[in-house]
Design a protein around this motif. Structure first.
Motif, PDB file in Angstrom:
ATOM      1  N   MET A   1       0.830  -1.213   0.000  1.00 17.05           N
ATOM      2  CA  MET A   1       0.000   0.000   0.000  1.00 17.05           C
ATOM      3  C   MET A   1       0.862   1.261   0.000  1.00 17.05           C
ATOM      4  O   MET A   1       0.486   2.290  -0.571  1.00 17.05           O
ATOM      5  CB  MET A   1      -0.930   0.010   1.214  1.00 17.05           C
ATOM      6  N   GLY A   2       2.032   1.170   0.619  1.00 17.93           N
ATOM      7  CA  GLY A   2       2.936   2.313   0.607  1.00 17.93           C
ATOM      8  C   GLY A   2       3.442   2.642  -0.783  1.00 17.93           C
ATOM      9  O   GLY A   2       3.828   3.783  -1.062  1.00 17.93           O
ATOM     10  N   ALA A   3       3.438   1.640  -1.647  1.00 22.45           N
ATOM     11  CA  ALA A   3       3.916   1.818  -3.024  1.00 22.45           C
ATOM     12  C   ALA A   3       2.757   1.971  -4.007  1.00 22.45           C
ATOM     13  O   ALA A   3       2.940   1.805  -5.221  1.00 22.45           O
ATOM     14  CB  ALA A   3       4.782   0.625  -3.418  1.00 22.45           C
ATOM     15  N   PHE A   4       1.580   2.312  -3.506  1.00 24.77           N
ATOM     16  CA  PHE A   4       0.359   2.303  -4.312  1.00 24.77           C
ATOM     17  C   PHE A   4       0.480   3.148  -5.585  1.00 24.77           C
ATOM     18  O   PHE A   4      -0.042   2.778  -6.645  1.00 24.77           O
ATOM     19  CB  PHE A   4      -0.825   2.812  -3.479  1.00 24.77           C
ATOM     20  N   LEU A   5       1.157   4.287  -5.508  1.00 28.63           N
ATOM     21  CA  LEU A   5       1.249   5.177  -6.668  1.00 28.63           C
ATOM     22  C   LEU A   5       2.417   4.847  -7.593  1.00 28.63           C
ATOM     23  O   LEU A   5       2.562   5.464  -8.650  1.00 28.63           O
ATOM     24  CB  LEU A   5       1.369   6.637  -6.199  1.00 28.63           C
ATOM     25  N   ARG A   6       3.231   3.896  -7.211  1.00 28.59           N
ATOM     26  CA  ARG A   6       4.362   3.524  -8.055  1.00 28.59           C
ATOM     27  C   ARG A   6       3.907   2.672  -9.234  1.00 28.59           C
ATOM     28  O   ARG A   6       2.989   1.856  -9.118  1.00 28.59           O
ATOM     29  CB  ARG A   6       5.409   2.758  -7.232  1.00 28.59           C
TER      30      ARG A   6
END
Length: 239
Positions: free
Chosen positions: A100-105
């Motif tokens: 979820m921390g990398a959702f925009l990657r």
């Protein structure tokens, strides 16, 4: 300067929470905001991450005015936050929380993504051991590690850490601050909000003392640690 805050004002209704503060964060450093409960530290971080509206002043990141950008646009530009109170997704596993921390990657199947995941697991070996465990079933210290790890998965240039030592046992507090130093040494700029003034000042290139929404003192961590007024109010003696 990586981050420049000028005359920032934030209200909760008619109450002035932040009263025209100005400060900057140089790339590659650790900068701390230190103060008691209610001083405005968390409000400042929420405003920088886009979660609180600005009543006055400006916020610039790498020279760009981001004062009114929504949170997701700030994440895209390289600002990520580990919130106060850990704020994990309790029903999700450790791995799902990190994802979820990398959702925009857009590179979540790439080697870079795997390398970042490995970096988090190297910083926090306990998370590797618990990667399939639900976050809500872990201890407070483990959840704090997860919250920081999740913020790092956005690959931020600036990470905002809000009270990372809150509610932790002394041994874990030392471990968390050691890891914060390591994160910075790996190249990530850190803006740290902390009530544990002794630990924060010990690791800060620059620190600001915040009282009732205003910055009342600024200096290096060493300078403020040696300031008699700061010692009396926040340190209870020598570090």
């Amino acid at each position: 300067m990586l981050l420049e805050v000028e005359g920032l004002q934030v209200n909760y209704g008619h109450i002035e929470a932040i009263r025209g503060i100005s400060f900057s964060v140089e790339a590659g450093t650790v900068t701390s905001l230190v103060g008691a409960n209610g001083a405005g530290k968390t409000t400042t971080l929420k405003t920088l991450s886009g979660l609180r509206k600005v009543r006055g002043g400006t916020v610039k990141f790498d020279g760009e005015d981001i004062t009114h950008l929504p949170p997701y646009e700030r994440v895209k530009r390289g600002i990520s936050q580990s919130p106060e109170g850990r704020g994990c997704f309790p029903g999700m596993t450790v791995l799902e929380n990190l994802d979820m921390g990398a959702f925009l990657r857009k590179d979540r199947k790439s080697k870079d993504y795997r390398d970042d995941l490995d970096r988090v697991f190297t910083l926090f070996p306990r998370l590797k051991e618990r990667e399939k465990q639900a976050a809500g079933s872990m201890s407070g210290g483990e959840q704090q590690m997860l919250a920081i790890g999740r913020a790092l998965m956005a690959r931020p240039r600036l990470v905002l850490l809000d009270e990372p030592s809150m509610g932790l046992a002394p041994k874990l507090i030392q471990q968390i601050f050691t890891i914060i130093t390591e994160i910075n040494q790996q190249g990530t700029t850190v803006l740290l909000v902390e009530q544990n003034a002794a630990q924060a000042l010990k690791r800060s290139n620059t620190a600001h003392i915040l009282e009732t929404g205003e910055i009342v003192r600024t200096g290096t961590g060493a300078e403020l640690s040696a300031d008699p007024a700061v010692k009396a109010a926040y340190l209870g003696g020598d570090i």
